[in-house]
Design an enzyme around this catalytic site. Sequence first.
Site, short mmCIF file in Angstrom:
data_model
loop_
_atom_site.label_atom_id
_atom_site.label_comp_id
_atom_site.label_asym_id
_atom_site.label_seq_id
_atom_site.Cartn_x
_atom_site.Cartn_y
_atom_site.Cartn_z
N THR A 1 0.81 -1.22 0.00
CA THR A 1 0.00 0.00 0.00
C THR A 1 0.85 1.27 0.00
O THR A 1 0.61 2.19 -0.79
CB THR A 1 -0.93 0.02 1.22
OG1 THR A 1 -1.74 -1.15 1.24
CG2 THR A 1 -1.81 1.25 1.22
N HIS B 1 -9.03 -0.26 1.97
CA HIS B 1 -8.75 -1.69 2.09
C HIS B 1 -10.00 -2.52 1.82
O HIS B 1 -9.97 -3.75 1.92
CB HIS B 1 -8.25 -2.03 3.50
CG HIS B 1 -6.82 -1.66 3.76
ND1 HIS B 1 -5.81 -1.85 2.85
CD2 HIS B 1 -6.22 -1.12 4.87
CE1 HIS B 1 -4.65 -1.45 3.37
NE2 HIS B 1 -4.88 -1.01 4.58
N ARG C 1 -0.26 -9.02 -2.68
CA ARG C 1 1.04 -9.62 -2.36
C ARG C 1 0.86 -11.11 -2.12
O ARG C 1 -0.23 -11.56 -1.72
CB ARG C 1 1.60 -8.94 -1.10
CG ARG C 1 3.05 -9.23 -0.79
CD ARG C 1 3.48 -8.38 0.39
NE ARG C 1 4.91 -8.44 0.62
CZ ARG C 1 5.56 -7.75 1.55
NH1 ARG C 1 4.86 -6.95 2.35
NH2 ARG C 1 6.86 -7.86 1.70
N SER D 1 4.16 -9.64 7.04
CA SER D 1 4.24 -8.19 7.13
C SER D 1 3.15 -7.64 8.05
O SER D 1 3.40 -6.71 8.85
CB SER D 1 4.10 -7.57 5.73
OG SER D 1 4.23 -6.17 5.78
#
Length: 329
Positions: free
Chosen positions: A81, A142, A162, A170
């Site tokens: 992002t 999101h 991803r 992450s």
Amino acid sequence: MVGPVAFKDVHKEEDDRICPPEEYADIISTLPSFESSGLRVRLYQGVWLLDHVVPGIMALQRRHKPQLGDVVLASPPKSGTTWLKALSFAVMGRAAYPPSDADHPLRRLNPHQCVPFMDNLFSAGQEAKLDALPSPRLLHTHAHHSMLPPSIADCKIVFVCREPKDMLVSMWHFVRSSGSSDFPFSALFELACEGKNPYGPIWDHLLGYWSVSRATPERVLFLKYEEMLVDPVSTVRELARFLGVPFTSVEEAAGWPADIADMCSIDALRGLQANKTGNTGLFFKCSHQSFFRKGVAGDWVDHMTPEMARRIDAIVEEKLRGSGLTFTS
């Protein structure tokens, strides 16, 4: 088109007031919910959302006011992002802010201070701030594609995702850096396998934008973080074409695509004072440093056992089967 204008340049004063929309409280109280390691999530329209986000998504669906030229960036949490915000802002705003500009907003502000997060603004009752931004606006969410209001239907949307294992690693590091240091990775992993991670299920998030990008590629650009890492300059050019501002021959000759890619690289952004100090966020104060960890592919190998990796890979593969969307571990 000259914009976008950095959100922080329009709203210079910090405003931490939280005034959640109250008109949805009765509906929200009936939604399925659970708590895990201090994180409370609720199921709304098939998506598991952090408790404080639910009224914001409901308000976004009902009250969002589009403007001509709006561009919406979308992503699952911790999927590139910050990088997408920087690249998109630099590409769209290069007429006003050439990549060589020493006072470029991305050299003095965190990317999240340049591109506002709609989910949190609506959740805090601060969505009116979006009206003060001149067109064209660059906005972020999101939310799953299925949750977007009809008002966004005519907007250009850029979605980045991803490889799911790296995304989870992450996310875990980010949650820990935001104050939940006792949140075990195993807890997040189990939630993800059950489709109950924040903004989960992961596969529904991916498939929603993937299917629309294939049906209407002129409206939704679908990017993979790992492919962006391999050739960021090509990504910059692809963004420019999709957003309707392709690089001119003069800009190409001047090396602007490479300059933008360099300026927005994780190493360049991490080294800026604006990203070494300060914090951002309404419900959780996140240090600017926390947005720049490794920025690599394959970091999951240091956090997952082979059995865990096989398990999540099998689930995602089964859920995505037949869609044409795949990931390489």
